[in-house]
Design an enzyme around this catalytic site. Structure first.
Site, PDB file in Angstrom:
ATOM      1  N   GLU A 114      56.970  35.666  34.785  1.00  0.00           N
ATOM      2  CA  GLU A 114      56.184  36.577  33.938  1.00  0.00           C
ATOM      3  C   GLU A 114      55.220  37.406  34.775  1.00  0.00           C
ATOM      4  OE1 GLU A 114      54.195  33.610  31.756  1.00  0.00           O
ATOM      5  OE2 GLU A 114      55.923  33.117  30.519  1.00  0.00           O
ATOM      6  N   GLY A 149      52.752  40.102  35.928  1.00  0.00           N
ATOM      7  CA  GLY A 149      51.932  41.173  35.361  1.00  0.00           C
ATOM      8  C   GLY A 149      51.471  42.053  36.502  1.00  0.00           C
ATOM      9  N   CYS A 178      23.742  51.610  32.474  1.00  0.00           N
ATOM     10  CA  CYS A 178      22.407  51.029  32.564  1.00  0.00           C
ATOM     11  C   CYS A 178      22.497  49.515  32.568  1.00  0.00           C
ATOM     12  CB  CYS A 178      21.514  51.561  31.458  1.00  0.00           C
ATOM     13  SG  CYS A 178      21.057  53.255  31.835  1.00  0.00           S
ATOM     14  N   TYR A 225      44.822  45.081  34.782  1.00  0.00           N
ATOM     15  CA  TYR A 225      43.506  44.623  34.313  1.00  0.00           C
ATOM     16  C   TYR A 225      42.419  45.662  34.590  1.00  0.00           C
ATOM     17  CZ  TYR A 225      46.427  40.504  34.392  1.00  0.00           C
ATOM     18  OH  TYR A 225      47.479  39.652  34.219  1.00  0.00           O
TER      19      TYR A 225
HETATM   20  C1  LIG Z   1      48.237  36.677  32.555  1.00  0.00           C
HETATM   21  C2  LIG Z   1      49.508  35.969  32.439  1.00  0.00           C
HETATM   22  C3  LIG Z   1      50.577  36.296  33.282  1.00  0.00           C
HETATM   23  C4  LIG Z   1      50.490  37.351  34.361  1.00  0.00           C
HETATM   24  O1  LIG Z   1      49.708  36.999  35.436  1.00  0.00           O
HETATM   25  P1  LIG Z   1      49.596  37.971  36.701  1.00  0.00           P
HETATM   26  O2  LIG Z   1      48.691  37.283  37.637  1.00  0.00           O
HETATM   27  O3  LIG Z   1      49.052  39.275  36.205  1.00  0.00           O
HETATM   28  O4  LIG Z   1      50.964  38.181  37.238  1.00  0.00           O
HETATM   29  C5  LIG Z   1      51.773  35.621  33.089  1.00  0.00           C
HETATM   30  N1  LIG Z   1      51.902  34.669  32.144  1.00  0.00           N
HETATM   31  C6  LIG Z   1      50.896  34.335  31.311  1.00  0.00           C
HETATM   32  C7  LIG Z   1      51.116  33.298  30.293  1.00  0.00           C
HETATM   33  C8  LIG Z   1      49.674  34.967  31.435  1.00  0.00           C
HETATM   34  O5  LIG Z   1      48.673  34.613  30.619  1.00  0.00           O
END
Ligand SMILES: *Cc1c(COP(=O)(O)O)cnc(C)c1O
Length: 402
Positions: A263, A265, A332, A360
């Site tokens: 997964e 990101g 501020c 992010y």
């Molecule tokens: C945030 C998250 C990811 C992605 O993590 P990265 O460090 O951005 O690759 C994958 N799986 C789950 C369940 C997450 O919460």
């Protein structure tokens, strides 16, 4: 051959769409995705883009076009994925501490469900029995990643069902007839050491033998990408080779041949993104020279929240002399992006680019100080396209009742 965005391209976007602006490079996402799939071609592997890193639907659609699947942590992310055209079964829903109704909504939409606590597992089993397959999120208790704040596999973490509760999981599965299709772990972010994934995989293998008919093991994410010049990224080729070998051995020993899922990101969208800001003010104090920009932690909070380092370059004066600045925002509240940063000499009106701003970045932005969220632009095939308008004043009042 892949070419990163040039300073001139970033300046053109800033001139055309104004600042602050997030700029994403589609080809860089493609390059990352292709590298990942290439590294794992030795074993059936699926990649679910963890869209919480950057949910703009244009990015989500781009990843779909590449063949990527989708990992969602809220029902609204699921809805964005469905709107982007994903098949429900290509979406994995991995919520944490949500109301059971949100999980039922996920079932109604037909997406894959990843369960992260004993109470939800029990409720799910009582409600659906074996009629709707599930994945179970295991906490393997491996400390991983850049720092404790972004690690999720340790003993104090709220995520997943402890590996030590395996007996309890089995009891619930047996009593309710649940169909466990997959196992999941996600131990944190910024994991450079591939042994963390391999140790996790080993733990998952141990659990997998308890669930005959298991189809996949999801190793989550946490791939590290370089932020500083000398940073190393996770060696996905070494990981791909080791995982392939480990799964082959597991198959020999047990006859089980699970698919491997990931997964990613950050890995897919971090480096594709820049936040381009304008310098409003150069302010000399007794202590330092501040470069005050037209942004703040309302637009990029990672430096303040995680003390993360983002490279900053003066794209307006790339050949200037090296000078030392403290880069701050216009909020501020103390919002220091970087202390004592060497930048090419900065004048008021220059554009600075924050690197690694795809993941992010916009996603964690806010309207603090009643300031407007930035625009988002995607560059693809050399063409810059607005994919989210900058907030307008009316947006600040939009849900207020007066
Ligand atoms: C945030 C998250 C990811 C992605 O993590 P990265 O460090 O951005 O690759 C994958 N799986 C789950 C369940 C997450 O919460």
């Amino acid at each position: 051959m892949f070419q990163p965005l040039s300073n001139q391209q970033l300046i053109d976007v800033a001139d055309e769409f104004g600042t602050p602006v997030y700029v994403y490079h589609a080809e860089q996402i493609t390059e990352r995705y292709n590298k990942l799939t290439d590294a794992f071609k030795g074993h059936p592997t699926r990649f679910f883009y963890a869209c919480k890193a950057l949910t703009n639907i244009n990015i989500v659609k781009h990843i779909k076009k590449l063949g990527g699947l989708l990992d969602c942590v809220s029902i609204n992310e699921v809805k964005i994925g469905l709107l982007a055209g994903y098949d429900p079964q290509d979406i994995l829903f991995t919520p944490n501490c949500v109301d059971f109704d949100e999980i039922k909504d996920g079932v109604e939409l037909g997406v894959r469900i990843n369960i992260d606590s004993i109470p939800i597992l029990e409720r799910f089993g009582n409600h659906y029995g074996g009629s709707y397959p599930v994945c179970i999120r295991i906490n393997p208790h491996i400390v991983a990643g850049g720092n404790y704040k972004i690690s999720t596999g340790h003993i104090d973490s709220k995520f997943g069902i402890s590996i030590h509760q395996l007996r309890h999981i089995e009891r619930i599965v047996k009593t309710t007839g649940l169909h466990v299709q997959g196992l999941h772990m996600h131990t944190g972010s910024e994991i450079k050491d591939i042994d963390v994934f391999l140790q996790g995989l080993d733990v998952m293998f141990g659990v997998a033998t308890h669930f005959k008919g298991l189809e996949f093991i999801d190793l989550g994410s946490g791939f590290k990408v370089p932020y500083k010049d000398d940073d190393q990224e996770t060696d996905v080729y070494a990981l791909g080779a080791s995982v392939t070998e480990a799964v082959a051995t597991f198959k020999q020993e047990t006859g089980m041949d699970p698919e491997i899922w990931f997964e990613p990101g950050k890995y897919l969208v971090c480096e594709c993104g820049f936040l381009v800001v304008k310098v409003n003010l150069i302010k000399h104090t007794t202590a330092t020279v501040f470069a005050g920009v037209n942004s703040g932690f309302n637009h990029l909070i990672r430096p303040m929240l995680y003390e993360s380092y983002h490279r900053i370059t003066n794209i307006s004066n790339p050949n200037g002399a090296d000078r030392i600045y403290t880069v701050v925002g216009n909020i501020c509240e103390t919002d220091t992006f970087a202390w004592d940063r060497v930048l090419k000499e900065v004048k008021e009106g220059d554009y600075l680019a924050f690197h690694n701003a795809g993941a992010y970045g916009f996603e964690m932005s806010s309207n603090f100080n009643s300031r407007l969220k930035p625009a988002e632009v995607m560059v693809e095939d050399g063409v810059a396209r607005l994919i989210r308008k900058r907030n307008e004043f009316e947006d600040l009042l939009s849900n207020q009742i007066y």
